[in-house]
Scaffold this motif. Structure first.
Motif, PDB file in Angstrom:
ATOM      1  N   TYR A   1       0.843  -1.205   0.000  1.00 50.10           N
ATOM      2  CA  TYR A   1       0.000   0.000   0.000  1.00 50.10           C
ATOM      3  C   TYR A   1       0.877   1.254   0.000  1.00 50.10           C
ATOM      4  N   GLY A   2       0.355   2.339  -0.546  1.00 49.93           N
ATOM      5  CA  GLY A   2       1.081   3.603  -0.554  1.00 49.93           C
ATOM      6  C   GLY A   2       1.163   4.235  -1.931  1.00 49.93           C
ATOM      7  N   GLU A   3       0.728   3.504  -2.945  1.00 52.80           N
ATOM      8  CA  GLU A   3       0.707   4.092  -4.289  1.00 52.80           C
ATOM      9  C   GLU A   3      -0.726   4.129  -4.810  1.00 52.80           C
ATOM     10  N   ASP A   4      -0.903   4.812  -5.916  1.00 48.58           N
ATOM     11  CA  ASP A   4      -2.224   4.898  -6.556  1.00 48.58           C
ATOM     12  C   ASP A   4      -3.300   5.356  -5.566  1.00 48.58           C
ATOM     13  N   GLY A   5      -2.941   6.286  -4.707  1.00 48.82           N
ATOM     14  CA  GLY A   5      -3.944   6.874  -3.825  1.00 48.82           C
ATOM     15  C   GLY A   5      -4.177   6.124  -2.536  1.00 48.82           C
ATOM     16  N   SER A   6      -3.527   4.984  -2.333  1.00 52.53           N
ATOM     17  CA  SER A   6      -3.724   4.273  -1.070  1.00 52.53           C
ATOM     18  C   SER A   6      -2.745   4.805  -0.006  1.00 52.53           C
ATOM     19  N   LEU A   7      -3.133   4.661   1.225  1.00 49.10           N
ATOM     20  CA  LEU A   7      -2.307   5.166   2.328  1.00 49.10           C
ATOM     21  C   LEU A   7      -1.210   4.168   2.668  1.00 49.10           C
ATOM     22  N   ASP A   8       0.008   4.663   2.838  1.00 50.30           N
ATOM     23  CA  ASP A   8       1.068   3.771   3.308  1.00 50.30           C
ATOM     24  C   ASP A   8       1.017   3.687   4.830  1.00 50.30           C
ATOM     25  N   ALA A   9       1.953   2.957   5.403  1.00 49.65           N
ATOM     26  CA  ALA A   9       1.905   2.708   6.839  1.00 49.65           C
ATOM     27  C   ALA A   9       1.855   4.008   7.643  1.00 49.65           C
ATOM     28  N   ALA A  10       2.718   4.928   7.315  1.00 44.74           N
ATOM     29  CA  ALA A  10       2.779   6.170   8.102  1.00 44.74           C
ATOM     30  C   ALA A  10       1.517   6.998   7.920  1.00 44.74           C
TER      31      ALA A  10
ATOM     32  N   ASP B   1      -7.977   1.240   0.000  1.00 44.10           N
ATOM     33  CA  ASP B   1      -6.938   2.281  -0.016  1.00 44.10           C
ATOM     34  C   ASP B   1      -6.570   2.734   1.398  1.00 44.10           C
ATOM     35  N   ARG B   2      -7.485   2.592   2.311  1.00 41.72           N
ATOM     36  CA  ARG B   2      -7.224   3.030   3.684  1.00 41.72           C
ATOM     37  C   ARG B   2      -7.023   1.853   4.626  1.00 41.72           C
ATOM     38  N   THR B   3      -6.548   0.749   4.083  1.00 39.70           N
ATOM     39  CA  THR B   3      -6.357  -0.459   4.888  1.00 39.70           C
ATOM     40  C   THR B   3      -5.460  -0.199   6.102  1.00 39.70           C
ATOM     41  N   HIS B   4      -4.416   0.598   5.939  1.00 33.94           N
ATOM     42  CA  HIS B   4      -3.541   0.872   7.079  1.00 33.94           C
ATOM     43  C   HIS B   4      -4.286   1.606   8.202  1.00 33.94           C
ATOM     44  N   GLN B   5      -5.163   2.518   7.827  1.00 30.37           N
ATOM     45  CA  GLN B   5      -5.952   3.214   8.851  1.00 30.37           C
ATOM     46  C   GLN B   5      -6.926   2.239   9.523  1.00 30.37           C
TER      47      GLN B   5
ATOM     48  N   ALA C   1      -7.635   0.859  13.494  1.00 33.52           N
ATOM     49  CA  ALA C   1      -8.989   0.931  14.064  1.00 33.52           C
ATOM     50  C   ALA C   1      -9.450  -0.452  14.524  1.00 33.52           C
ATOM     51  N   VAL C   2      -9.161  -1.478  13.729  1.00 39.33           N
ATOM     52  CA  VAL C   2      -9.553  -2.838  14.118  1.00 39.33           C
ATOM     53  C   VAL C   2      -8.719  -3.312  15.301  1.00 39.33           C
ATOM     54  N   MET C   3      -7.416  -3.045  15.254  1.00 44.24           N
ATOM     55  CA  MET C   3      -6.528  -3.440  16.354  1.00 44.24           C
ATOM     56  C   MET C   3      -7.011  -2.847  17.676  1.00 44.24           C
ATOM     57  N   HIS C   4      -7.360  -1.565  17.673  1.00 47.46           N
ATOM     58  CA  HIS C   4      -7.677  -0.893  18.932  1.00 47.46           C
ATOM     59  C   HIS C   4      -9.149  -1.002  19.325  1.00 47.46           C
ATOM     60  N   THR C   5      -9.878  -1.848  18.642  1.00 46.62           N
ATOM     61  CA  THR C   5     -11.239  -2.148  19.104  1.00 46.62           C
ATOM     62  C   THR C   5     -11.368  -3.647  19.394  1.00 46.62           C
TER      63      THR C   5
ATOM     64  N   GLN D   1      -4.577  -7.761   8.235  1.00 47.65           N
ATOM     65  CA  GLN D   1      -4.995  -8.731   7.220  1.00 47.65           C
ATOM     66  C   GLN D   1      -6.469  -9.136   7.360  1.00 47.65           C
ATOM     67  N   ALA D   2      -6.840  -9.548   8.574  1.00 49.81           N
ATOM     68  CA  ALA D   2      -8.225 -10.019   8.748  1.00 49.81           C
ATOM     69  C   ALA D   2      -9.197  -8.849   8.690  1.00 49.81           C
ATOM     70  N   GLY D   3      -8.790  -7.714   9.246  1.00 48.40           N
ATOM     71  CA  GLY D   3      -9.672  -6.542   9.249  1.00 48.40           C
ATOM     72  C   GLY D   3      -9.624  -5.774   7.948  1.00 48.40           C
ATOM     73  N   GLY D   4      -8.546  -5.991   7.154  1.00 50.33           N
ATOM     74  CA  GLY D   4      -8.377  -5.298   5.884  1.00 50.33           C
ATOM     75  C   GLY D   4      -8.712  -6.188   4.696  1.00 50.33           C
ATOM     76  N   PRO D   5      -7.694  -6.702   4.012  1.00 48.59           N
ATOM     77  CA  PRO D   5      -7.956  -7.440   2.767  1.00 48.59           C
ATOM     78  C   PRO D   5      -8.915  -8.617   2.920  1.00 48.59           C
ATOM     79  N   HIS D   6      -8.798  -9.369   4.023  1.00 50.65           N
ATOM     80  CA  HIS D   6      -9.694 -10.532   4.139  1.00 50.65           C
ATOM     81  C   HIS D   6     -11.148 -10.092   4.328  1.00 50.65           C
TER      82      HIS D   6
END
Lengths: 564, 564
Positions: free
Chosen positions: A41-50, A131-135, A139-143, A153-158
């Motif tokens: 993630y981080g190209e084509d409009g998606s957010l990178d880790a930071a 595109d906002r999988t890192h965000q 959010a999934v981790m802290h809930t 992975q489970a909260g994002g792509p899966h």
């Protein structure tokens, strides 16, 4: 309002993805359009880790931007991360008598858009979420308390895969009946009878998604996208401890709907005050025609019995069993099982709970092993896997709530402890409650032990249950699935006859079976487009993710026929 | 046991028919493999008129040959034809604690047969029923009270069509998931993860078919064949006044199952003593996992609320509306409506009840017509249609039971009678109760009249309801469908805007609409493979005949995955 996203643009952008998804659900081979690796993630409009982390941080302590929802009468939210952080995010609380009617306003245009355009809009929503999988990962981790990589992975792509899968099924289902038909019936020498017919998929009304604490997106997306893609409006009622990931989802869905020229109120959030129990109220509203629920058996049963005006799809609790009979890869079996028991501290609806092991022991490539040896070796395997605190934290995540912690602590009193749970310190989040799993030995022949192994003990608790024979194991498996339900069943055997027996139990009781997993696939993981999650045929769930039955009744087909 | 009917033989014989049925449900064009004309029968092993009559007569006064059913504890049956004949046929009464377990015995072989062979066996059953269409016609006539030609067509080929349609949907649904899949997930530089998967459609258990008095085969076959084709056993509980057609069906199904090498107890009959109310007992048995019901709203609602262990498919009562706004074929409209009101004495769940007519009148190709003129002209059209007693008998059939007769007699007191019902003598069956329909004028603006037109008055009773405008008519239609449900809606209008308004109500409330029918197709008739019967989206029925939702949840798919 002129649409910023036109139908041709959306079709050009997303139709190929939909076609690939349709092919995947037909072949059930591996496929996913959503990268699993954070660095993808981080190209084509998606957010990178930071950027994703920064986007998550920017939410903390603020109102989530849903001020455009109708009927807001308060702002609520008291989420505290299982890692010890107060999120401080607040969400709109709705006056239902304003919100629910407003959600009907866009119904006709959404229905008239047709199955393909609705699918395209859903895919655009999923693309923006992706595109906002890192965000979302934070959010999934802290809930949920999942460790970062799992939340990612489970909260994002899966989760996005499961949403896309639901869209594909919904689309396929809606186009099974043609839009028009010419019907001409011969009448011998007289003129034939002739009718022109149109067939229109129509929505049922408003779908209600009742989210869960542990997998807000993964368990929430199938119902959300299945209902939306079939023309319904969707009201999302998150678990009060896991609002943020679904609130972000609602925000994105509303944006995309508006940009595509539809009423954003087709998707809305219903947050609640602590103890308000809004799910019960919502579930009985006449506007709510579909309910998707993941959570306790008690409330799932209540919904099925009481929300009679709605189609109710539930995933409830079950007791998952692994039968250990024999293996030609003892080490692989132990490490595979150890991983399954440890992942997310056993807080998955698919985590094995009961390990049925013949009391006379099992045969392996390393010679015969007694019940006690298998149990001890498994304990060692878990210890080895989690011996390093950094790895333990990365695998276990945090205990999601005090109930799980209490169950874990009580479990040690249920029998002889084969593996004691230990506390793990999380240096980054000192407030996190991190615990390794406990394994308790029980005896399948002792009626006193039955109360323990025949109840779901959600969390990092497993029972090594001694059984007289593999035949007894199969019968106990049958009884467990029939009475308590199961999301997953696992078995290890090198004996074709035993395999056949266990398979027959699973076919007879509708349970999904994983055989002899010793590598990098685990009984508690399923892959969208290929694996069904649950069967819908035993008490653990009345629906499977995702099949035709999950989508076919979310819409109806209205026929208009005219003399031709 | 060696099968007399082998799988290759069955496939060679019936696969082409299945393929045509699959194509028909995809295009929804006209198709039927079952001839409508009585003279089409008599060759290739089918019974001609005389042989069919003789076969029916041979049944009278005897035990139906179902002595091979397990758990018979009595022989029961007190059917009296609406034409006045005592049938004198008796049927096995079952000890459920013997019969239900016996019905499970053949489950595994039937499941393992797979979707295609199950479909072939179902098609062989339908073929044998088709061969005996003349015998069934008498059986349907003398239980439902339908006139012979209607009993022949609706109880014969049309019912067989609906059964075949259900088999086609069931088959299509079961093969949507492949039998096997290879799943290979890339892991970058490491070896890919690889699994071999099998997917097996598994049945839910025993399906219960609760038959109705008026269309025992037409309404009974869809559920029977949908459940059987998806691998379930099927217990048929006929209406006590209409046992014979379904008992014959069960006999044929058992024969075919046995000849094909399956357990005949996969299909069984549950007849009951008068007043025994066995349906309630059966509906709550844990073995019963699917229920198909046609009948009263009260019992349908009870089933939906109480038979929680089962998938429940209901067709209940509704209030069917026709809006009369304008026409360019006044004569065609009147004759079409007259036929619809008269056919089978209005004893169809699809017969129009409320004719909504603007009190200022309508426009027609014969000039404007006032409300009173339309009503009087319709009365004359019915009179004309039924003026000849022979034709009246052929169209009306007999009143099915004393309740219908009582409702008909009471209807005249509900308002001004536009057309009085009259008695018709049936010279062949002097005991038949034959009545022409009554048309009663009501006022849509009078609250007192609402109680009449907002309730289902099943039988030869229609209400000409004066409304202030077509807009009011559309709103009354909406309210009627939403509150009472509707199996059918009709409308006559030459105005595109009015048509659009009515169509929008039907799309919004999930009702099937017939527009401007003036020829040989009637609002109360639907054709299998093309028309949906009901929508499943309004209170008249929770399912449609037949769509994917009607079959998709009768089975589940069990996945077994192994490391590859």
């Amino acid at each position: 309002m002129a649409a910023e996203l036109t139908a041709p643009e959306l079709i050009a952008k997303h139709r190929p993805t939909l076609d690939q998804a349709l092919e995947a659900i037909r072949t059930r081979a591996y496929w996913s359009p959503h990268p699993e690796h954070p660095k993808a993630y981080g190209e084509d409009g998606s957010l990178d880790a930071a950027a994703g982390k920064a986007a998550f941080d920017a939410l903390l302590g603020n109102r989530l931007d849903l001020t455009d929802q109708p009927g807001i009468d308060d702002w609520v939210g008291e989420e505290v991360s299982p890692y010890g952080i107060e999120l401080g995010v607040t969400y709109p609380h709705a006056d239902l008598d304003v919100l629910l009617p407003a959600m009907r306003a866009g119904r006709r245009a959404w229905r008239d858009a047709g199955a393909e355009l609705r699918a395209m809009v859903c895919l655009e929503i999923l693309k923006r979420i992706s595109d906002r999988t890192h965000q979302f990962a934070h959010a999934v981790m802290h809930t949920s308390g999942q460790a970062f990589m799992m939340a990612f992975q489970a909260g994002g792509p899966h989760a996005q895969d499961r949403g896309l899968e639901a869209v594909a099924y919904a689309y396929a289902e809606q186009i099974r009946t043609p839009g028009t038909a010419e019907w001409t019936k011969p009448q011998g020498k007289r003129d034939p009878l002739a009718l022109a017919k149109t067939f229109t998929p129509v929505p049922r009304g408003i779908g209600l998604v009742i989210g869960c604490n542990t997998f807000p997106t993964w368990n929430g997306y199938p119902g959300l996208f299945a209902s939306l893609a079939t023309g319904n409006a969707v009201l999302v009622k998150p678990h009060p401890r896991a609002v943020l990931p679904l609130a972000l989802t609602v925000r994105i869905a509303r944006d995309v709907l508006a940009e595509a020229g539809f009423d954003p109120n087709l998707v809305a959030l219903a947050a609640e005050r602590p103890g308000e129990g809004i799910a019960k109220t919502l579930a009985l509203r006449p506007e709510i025609k579909i309910i998707d629920y993941t959570g306790s058996t008690a409330f799932g049963d209540w919904l099925e019995a009481n929300a009679r005006q709605a189609q109710v799809y539930t995933e409830k609790a079950g007791v998952n069993t692994v039968i250990v009979h024999s293996t030609d890869d003892y080490k692989g079996m132990l490490s595979n099982l150890a991983f399954s028991l440890s992942l997310y501290s056993g807080q998955m609806c698919t985590t094995p709970q009961n390990l049925l092991i013949p009391r006379d022991g099992i045969t392996t490539d390393q010679g015969p092993k007694t019940f006690d040896e298998v149990t001890a070796d498994l304990a060692r395997a878990v210890d080895g896997l989690l011996g390093d605190d950094a790895r333990a934290n990365a695998l276990l995540g945090a205990i999601v709530n005090p109930d799980v912690k209490a169950r874990l602590e009580a479990a040690a009193g249920l029998g002889e402890v084969a593996l004691a749970s230990r506390e793990v310190t999380n240096p980054e989040f000192p407030g996190a409650v991190v615990r390794t799993p406990v394994i308790v030995k029980l005896d399948g022949a002792k009626p006193d032990d039955e109360a323990a192994y025949m109840s779901e003990c959600f969390g990092p608790v497993s029972f090594a249950v001694a059984v007289d024979s593999v035949t007894d194991a199969a019968e106990l498996l049958r009884r467990t699935v029939r009475e308590k339900g199961a999301m997953t069943v696992g078995a290890y055997t090198t004996d074709a006859e035993v395999e056949e027996t266990i398979q027959e139990v699973c076919l007879d009781e509708s349970a999904q079976l994983s055989l002899n997993l010793t590598g990098g696939v685990y009984v508690n993981q399923t892959a969208a487009f290929s694996d069904f999650h649950g069967s819908g045929g035993n008490p653990a769930a009345n629906a499977a993710l995702t099949d035709a039955a999950f989508v076919a009744n979310r819409f109806r087909v209205v026929e208009v026929r005219r003399q031709a």
